[in-house]
Design a protein around this motif. Structure first.
Motif, PDB file in Angstrom:
ATOM      1  N   CYS A  38      55.303  28.510  25.495  1.00 42.68           N
ATOM      2  CA  CYS A  38      55.179  29.668  26.362  1.00 42.68           C
ATOM      3  C   CYS A  38      53.974  29.436  27.291  1.00 42.68           C
ATOM      4  N   GLU A  39      54.255  29.281  28.536  1.00 43.24           N
ATOM      5  CA  GLU A  39      53.249  28.936  29.535  1.00 43.24           C
ATOM      6  C   GLU A  39      52.568  30.195  30.077  1.00 43.24           C
ATOM      7  N   ILE A  40      51.264  30.111  30.308  1.00 42.54           N
ATOM      8  CA  ILE A  40      50.518  31.226  30.900  1.00 42.54           C
ATOM      9  C   ILE A  40      50.716  31.172  32.406  1.00 42.54           C
ATOM     10  N   LEU A  41      51.148  32.278  32.990  1.00 41.55           N
ATOM     11  CA  LEU A  41      51.472  32.308  34.406  1.00 41.55           C
ATOM     12  C   LEU A  41      50.387  32.948  35.256  1.00 41.55           C
ATOM     13  N   SER A  42      49.460  33.651  34.633  1.00 38.79           N
ATOM     14  CA  SER A  42      48.419  34.315  35.416  1.00 38.79           C
ATOM     15  C   SER A  42      47.481  33.284  36.018  1.00 38.79           C
ATOM     16  N   SER A  43      46.815  33.696  37.102  1.00 37.84           N
ATOM     17  CA  SER A  43      45.968  32.790  37.864  1.00 37.84           C
ATOM     18  C   SER A  43      44.491  33.077  37.594  1.00 37.84           C
ATOM     19  N   LEU A  44      43.774  32.073  37.113  1.00 36.29           N
ATOM     20  CA  LEU A  44      42.342  32.231  36.875  1.00 36.29           C
ATOM     21  C   LEU A  44      41.557  32.436  38.175  1.00 36.29           C
ATOM     22  N   PRO A  45      41.815  31.659  39.239  1.00 36.56           N
ATOM     23  CA  PRO A  45      41.076  31.916  40.485  1.00 36.56           C
ATOM     24  C   PRO A  45      41.313  33.321  41.044  1.00 36.56           C
ATOM     25  N   LEU A  46      42.551  33.798  40.958  1.00 35.11           N
ATOM     26  CA  LEU A  46      42.837  35.157  41.417  1.00 35.11           C
ATOM     27  C   LEU A  46      42.092  36.175  40.559  1.00 35.11           C
ATOM     28  N   GLN A  47      42.069  35.965  39.255  1.00 36.02           N
ATOM     29  CA  GLN A  47      41.383  36.899  38.365  1.00 36.02           C
ATOM     30  C   GLN A  47      39.881  36.898  38.612  1.00 36.02           C
ATOM     31  N   MET A  48      39.314  35.738  38.854  1.00 30.47           N
ATOM     32  CA  MET A  48      37.882  35.666  39.163  1.00 30.47           C
ATOM     33  C   MET A  48      37.587  36.395  40.472  1.00 30.47           C
ATOM     34  N   SER A  49      38.437  36.222  41.449  1.00 29.69           N
ATOM     35  CA  SER A  49      38.262  36.902  42.732  1.00 29.69           C
ATOM     36  C   SER A  49      38.353  38.421  42.555  1.00 29.69           C
ATOM     37  N   LEU A  50      39.298  38.876  41.758  1.00 31.04           N
ATOM     38  CA  LEU A  50      39.420  40.313  41.487  1.00 31.04           C
ATOM     39  C   LEU A  50      38.184  40.836  40.764  1.00 31.04           C
ATOM     40  N   TYR A  51      37.684  40.072  39.819  1.00 34.22           N
ATOM     41  CA  TYR A  51      36.504  40.475  39.060  1.00 34.22           C
ATOM     42  C   TYR A  51      35.306  40.664  39.991  1.00 34.22           C
ATOM     43  N   PHE A  52      35.051  39.678  40.840  1.00 35.82           N
ATOM     44  CA  PHE A  52      33.914  39.783  41.754  1.00 35.82           C
ATOM     45  C   PHE A  52      34.144  40.856  42.817  1.00 35.82           C
ATOM     46  N   ASN A  53      35.399  41.057  43.193  1.00 33.38           N
ATOM     47  CA  ASN A  53      35.721  42.095  44.167  1.00 33.38           C
ATOM     48  C   ASN A  53      35.438  43.487  43.604  1.00 33.38           C
ATOM     49  N   VAL A  54      35.671  43.675  42.317  1.00 31.27           N
ATOM     50  CA  VAL A  54      35.384  44.971  41.683  1.00 31.27           C
ATOM     51  C   VAL A  54      33.902  45.311  41.793  1.00 31.27           C
ATOM     52  N   TYR A  55      33.049  44.321  41.654  1.00 29.98           N
ATOM     53  CA  TYR A  55      31.609  44.563  41.769  1.00 29.98           C
ATOM     54  C   TYR A  55      31.121  44.587  43.217  1.00 29.98           C
ATOM     55  N   PHE A  56      31.816  43.902  44.109  1.00 28.19           N
ATOM     56  CA  PHE A  56      31.399  43.870  45.505  1.00 28.19           C
ATOM     57  C   PHE A  56      31.808  45.135  46.252  1.00 28.19           C
ATOM     58  N   PHE A  57      32.960  45.709  45.892  1.00 31.26           N
ATOM     59  CA  PHE A  57      33.469  46.850  46.657  1.00 31.26           C
ATOM     60  C   PHE A  57      32.494  48.037  46.712  1.00 31.26           C
ATOM     61  N   PRO A  58      31.869  48.476  45.606  1.00 32.45           N
ATOM     62  CA  PRO A  58      30.905  49.579  45.732  1.00 32.45           C
ATOM     63  C   PRO A  58      29.729  49.241  46.651  1.00 32.45           C
ATOM     64  N   PHE A  59      29.281  47.992  46.596  1.00 32.72           N
ATOM     65  CA  PHE A  59      28.213  47.530  47.481  1.00 32.72           C
ATOM     66  C   PHE A  59      28.671  47.604  48.944  1.00 32.72           C
ATOM     67  N   TRP A  60      29.874  47.117  49.219  1.00 28.95           N
ATOM     68  CA  TRP A  60      30.441  47.186  50.569  1.00 28.95           C
ATOM     69  C   TRP A  60      30.557  48.634  51.023  1.00 28.95           C
ATOM     70  N   TRP A  61      31.039  49.503  50.141  1.00 24.71           N
ATOM     71  CA  TRP A  61      31.253  50.902  50.480  1.00 24.71           C
ATOM     72  C   TRP A  61      29.929  51.590  50.814  1.00 24.71           C
ATOM     73  N   LEU A  62      28.906  51.381  49.994  1.00 21.05           N
ATOM     74  CA  LEU A  62      27.602  52.005  50.248  1.00 21.05           C
ATOM     75  C   LEU A  62      26.995  51.543  51.570  1.00 21.05           C
ATOM     76  N   ILE A  63      27.049  50.261  51.838  1.00 21.93           N
ATOM     77  CA  ILE A  63      26.494  49.751  53.101  1.00 21.93           C
ATOM     78  C   ILE A  63      27.282  50.280  54.287  1.00 21.93           C
ATOM     79  N   THR A  64      28.594  50.294  54.190  1.00 17.76           N
ATOM     80  CA  THR A  64      29.414  50.774  55.300  1.00 17.76           C
ATOM     81  C   THR A  64      29.189  52.260  55.555  1.00 17.76           C
ATOM     82  N   VAL A  65      29.102  53.053  54.514  1.00 19.41           N
ATOM     83  CA  VAL A  65      28.867  54.494  54.686  1.00 19.41           C
ATOM     84  C   VAL A  65      27.461  54.743  55.243  1.00 19.41           C
TER      85      VAL A  65
END
Length: 165
Positions: A1-28
């Motif tokens: 049974c092969e794992i189909l999820s993408s590690l690079p995509l997951q890492m990008s999502l992880y960092f995006n979760v932490y970056f988005f509040p920072f982006w939002w505060l600066i933009t506002v």
């Protein structure tokens, strides 16, 4: 049974979760500072964009996590579409429209956010392609095994239509 999820995509999502509040505060904060010098037209557009991006980003990140980690094609496809259609064009509008009186800090965070979105569009596309091909192959194999189980084995007489018995 092969794992189909993408590690690079997951890492990008992880960092995006932490970056988005920072982006939002600066933009506002920068929107608050430049709000008096903007035309009424751009005031309305920027407030609408902030509301739209905020709501879409929460849904988009949730679908990305669920779709990638649980290998669910509909959720990952929804993530890909929300990234490609509303988010990326809106960020590019904020980045390249000079009538918005873009501040250098604002430009920097928009470039980082656009880079996240661009990478996620590509990574999600290739992950979706791999998931769909693998799931289609599994489905075909399951159907083949089901048909083999239903076929009568050797030594069993079968009455074919048109036989003279």
């Amino acid at each position: 049974c092969e794992i189909l999820s993408s590690l690079p995509l997951q890492m990008s999502l992880y960092f995006n979760v932490y970056f988005f509040p920072f982006w939002w505060l600066i933009t506002v904060a920068i929107l608050y500072l430049k709000y008096p010098v903007l035309s009424d037209y751009y005031k309305f557009i920027l407030v609408t964009i902030m509301i739209l991006v905020s709501l879409t980003e929460l849904i988009r990140l949730y679908l990305g996590y669920v779709g990638n980690l649980l290998e669910k094609v509909p959720e990952l496809a929804g993530f890909w579409l929300l990234t490609l259609l509303p988010q990326l064009p809106v960020i590019l509008f904020l980045l390249f429209n000079e009538s918005l009186k873009i501040h250098s800090l604002e430009r920097a965070v928009h470039i980082i956010f656009a880079a996240f979105l661009s990478f996620q569009v590509l990574a999600a596309f290739f992950t979706l392609k791999r998931m769909v091909n693998t799931l289609a192959a599994r489905f075909r194999l399951t159907e083949l095994h089901r048909l083999e189980e239903q076929r009568p084995g050797p030594g069993v007489l079968s009455l074919a239509p048109g036989s003279g018995s």
